[in-house]
Design a protein around this motif. Structure first.
Motif, mmCIF file in Angstrom:
data_model
loop_
_atom_site.group_PDB
_atom_site.id
_atom_site.type_symbol
_atom_site.label_atom_id
_atom_site.label_comp_id
_atom_site.label_asym_id
_atom_site.label_seq_id
_atom_site.Cartn_x
_atom_site.Cartn_y
_atom_site.Cartn_z
ATOM 1 N N GLN A 187 0.842 -1.130 0.197
ATOM 2 C CA GLN A 187 0.134 -0.072 0.067
ATOM 3 C C GLN A 187 0.735 1.350 0.154
ATOM 4 O O GLN A 187 1.946 1.140 0.342
ATOM 5 C CB GLN A 187 -0.910 0.212 1.280
ATOM 6 C CG GLN A 187 -1.753 -1.090 1.361
ATOM 7 C CD GLN A 187 -2.549 -1.115 2.675
ATOM 8 O OE1 GLN A 187 -1.862 -0.568 3.649
ATOM 9 N NE2 GLN A 187 -3.909 -1.300 2.710
ATOM 10 N N GLU A 223 -8.287 14.124 4.765
ATOM 11 C CA GLU A 223 -8.484 13.056 3.843
ATOM 12 C C GLU A 223 -7.537 12.021 3.744
ATOM 13 O O GLU A 223 -6.417 12.147 3.605
ATOM 14 C CB GLU A 223 -8.616 13.702 2.401
ATOM 15 C CG GLU A 223 -9.585 14.806 2.349
ATOM 16 C CD GLU A 223 -11.081 14.580 2.557
ATOM 17 O OE1 GLU A 223 -11.610 13.325 2.168
ATOM 18 O OE2 GLU A 223 -11.800 15.271 3.081
ATOM 19 N N THR A 267 -6.426 8.447 2.776
ATOM 20 C CA THR A 267 -6.456 7.411 1.569
ATOM 21 C C THR A 267 -5.296 6.230 1.583
ATOM 22 O O THR A 267 -4.269 6.415 1.979
ATOM 23 C CB THR A 267 -6.166 8.112 0.207
ATOM 24 O OG1 THR A 267 -7.006 9.141 0.242
ATOM 25 C CG2 THR A 267 -6.393 7.411 -1.024
ATOM 26 N N HIS A 322 -3.802 3.387 -0.821
ATOM 27 C CA HIS A 322 -4.023 3.169 -2.224
ATOM 28 C C HIS A 322 -3.243 1.590 -2.262
ATOM 29 O O HIS A 322 -1.984 1.631 -1.689
ATOM 30 C CB HIS A 322 -3.077 3.830 -3.011
ATOM 31 C CG HIS A 322 -3.267 5.331 -3.094
ATOM 32 N ND1 HIS A 322 -4.491 5.792 -3.724
ATOM 33 C CD2 HIS A 322 -3.051 6.658 -2.528
ATOM 34 C CE1 HIS A 322 -4.507 6.975 -3.718
ATOM 35 N NE2 HIS A 322 -4.069 7.651 -3.078
ATOM 36 N N SER A 331 -8.435 1.933 -4.214
ATOM 37 C CA SER A 331 -8.313 2.805 -3.093
ATOM 38 C C SER A 331 -9.375 3.252 -2.218
ATOM 39 O O SER A 331 -10.366 2.963 -2.635
ATOM 40 C CB SER A 331 -7.963 4.321 -3.861
ATOM 41 O OG SER A 331 -6.641 4.291 -4.381
ATOM 42 N N GLU A 332 -9.067 3.199 -1.001
ATOM 43 C CA GLU A 332 -10.065 3.537 0.200
ATOM 44 C C GLU A 332 -9.896 4.900 0.564
ATOM 45 O O GLU A 332 -8.610 5.451 1.041
ATOM 46 C CB GLU A 332 -9.828 2.499 1.196
ATOM 47 C CG GLU A 332 -10.051 1.206 0.829
ATOM 48 C CD GLU A 332 -9.748 0.077 2.019
ATOM 49 O OE1 GLU A 332 -10.217 0.365 3.115
ATOM 50 O OE2 GLU A 332 -8.922 -0.570 1.886
ATOM 51 N N HIS A 333 -10.843 5.683 0.705
ATOM 52 C CA HIS A 333 -10.891 7.131 0.965
ATOM 53 C C HIS A 333 -11.865 7.286 2.393
ATOM 54 O O HIS A 333 -12.883 6.783 2.292
ATOM 55 C CB HIS A 333 -11.549 8.048 -0.083
ATOM 56 C CG HIS A 333 -10.847 7.929 -1.447
ATOM 57 N ND1 HIS A 333 -9.466 8.571 -1.608
ATOM 58 C CD2 HIS A 333 -11.119 7.167 -2.486
ATOM 59 C CE1 HIS A 333 -9.177 8.222 -2.876
ATOM 60 N NE2 HIS A 333 -10.047 7.296 -3.426
ATOM 61 N N TYR A 334 -11.112 8.038 3.261
ATOM 62 C CA TYR A 334 -12.097 8.238 4.572
ATOM 63 C C TYR A 334 -11.691 10.027 4.876
ATOM 64 O O TYR A 334 -10.554 10.311 4.706
ATOM 65 C CB TYR A 334 -11.370 7.445 5.838
ATOM 66 C CG TYR A 334 -11.346 5.968 5.486
ATOM 67 C CD1 TYR A 334 -12.626 5.226 5.695
ATOM 68 C CD2 TYR A 334 -10.200 5.426 4.772
ATOM 69 C CE1 TYR A 334 -12.594 3.905 5.418
ATOM 70 C CE2 TYR A 334 -10.383 3.992 4.614
ATOM 71 C CZ TYR A 334 -11.555 3.263 4.971
ATOM 72 O OH TYR A 334 -11.297 1.983 4.615
ATOM 73 N N THR A 335 -12.976 10.395 5.239
ATOM 74 C CA THR A 335 -12.744 11.922 5.675
ATOM 75 C C THR A 335 -12.727 11.933 7.256
ATOM 76 O O THR A 335 -13.904 11.275 7.898
ATOM 77 C CB THR A 335 -13.942 12.818 5.063
ATOM 78 O OG1 THR A 335 -13.931 12.864 3.715
ATOM 79 C CG2 THR A 335 -13.910 14.104 5.709
#
Length: 271
Positions: free
Chosen positions: A215, A223, A225, A227, A233-237
């Motif tokens: 990764q 933000e 992320t 990858h 890709s995983e995205h989290y706020t």
């Protein structure tokens, strides 16, 4: 006389348990371990604290205090480590092109290294944030070179070298540089701008990255992320300063400084 880096402490910090030899296998292993263990981060500039480029200050911060740093710190430490194991290292100063048109003039704000290994030059760069090299590259123009993560290539023309990475199937420019010799003061000046100027993104935004075998992890303000090498890709706020702190400690393995300015900046990011 150059200061002596504590190689044993450095090896322990990055989890490298094998003997350190001045050969390519050792350099590749060190680079992979370094980028996985020591995060790219800009907490000091974000807090309004100047970055000290004295090698022993960098060693104290990145090796002994569990912190990370940005290009001038990572690559200055790496240069001292490679010299300590018997290699010749030449720093180069570069103009960043990432996410910019290639014809737009940019300042010299990045540091990379040329290391001579078995009479051959290699590019070493453990400090380019989310696209940090996870292996050394043979210093040869036009050849696509595989790494544990993205493929890279060096291009030469008009007296300059360009580093590119293949991202989502497209070659993207990262930075350009010449082989003109640099003095330490060149990096001191660039570091002062990057770590203190109000127009520098490092003084305005939180930027953290770490490269592990499967990764690339990235945090830009709130933000976060992840990858994956398979293209996902995983995205989290992140919703609060507490969540940001948790990600910095858990995913980026940082020992956070006890500093009121850090609390204020993280709170402002989550406001």
């Amino acid at each position: 006389m150059r200061p002596e880096i504590d190689l044993s402490a450095y090896a322990t910090r990055i989890g490298h348990l094998q003997p350190l030899h001045p050969d390519l296998a050792t350099v590749q292993a060190i680079v992979r371990a370094h980028v996985a263990a020591i995060a790219f981060e800009n907490l000091d500039p974000l807090m309004g604290k100047p970055v000290d480029l004295d090698p022993l200050a960098i060693e104290d911060k990145l090796v002994h205090r569990g912190r990370g740093g940005y290009c001038f710190e990572h690559n200055r430490l790496m240069a001292e480590v490679l010299r300590a194991i018997g290699l010749t290292v030449t720093p180069v100063i570069a103009r960043v092109l990432w996410n910019r048109p290639e014809d737009v003039p940019t300042a010299q704000t990045h540091m990379a290294l040329l290391a001579t290994i078995d009479d051959e030059r290699w590019l070493v760069d453990v400090g380019f944030g989310g696209l940090t090299l996870s292996s050394a590259l043979r210093f040869q123009a036009g050849m696509e070179q595989l790494t544990p993560h993205e493929p890279y290539r060096l291009l030469q023309g008009d007296g300059q070298w360009r580093l590119q990475a293949k991202v989502a199937g497209q070659w993207r420019p990262l930075y350009r540089f010449t082989l003109q010799p640099c003095e330490d003061v060149d990096f001191v000046v660039a570091n002062h701008y990057v770590s203190t100027h109000p127009d520098s993104p490092f003084t305005r935004e939180l930027m953290v990255a770490r490269t592990v075998p499967e990764q690339r992890l990235a945090l830009r303000n709130r933000e976060f992320t992840m990858h994956h090498r398979d293209g996902r890709s995983e995205h989290y706020t992140l919703g609060s300063a507490r969540e940001i702190r948790s990600v910095l400690e858990r995913h980026f393995m940082l020992v956070l400084p006890a500093h009121p300015a850090l609390d204020r900046r993280l709170a402002a990011l989550s406001a």
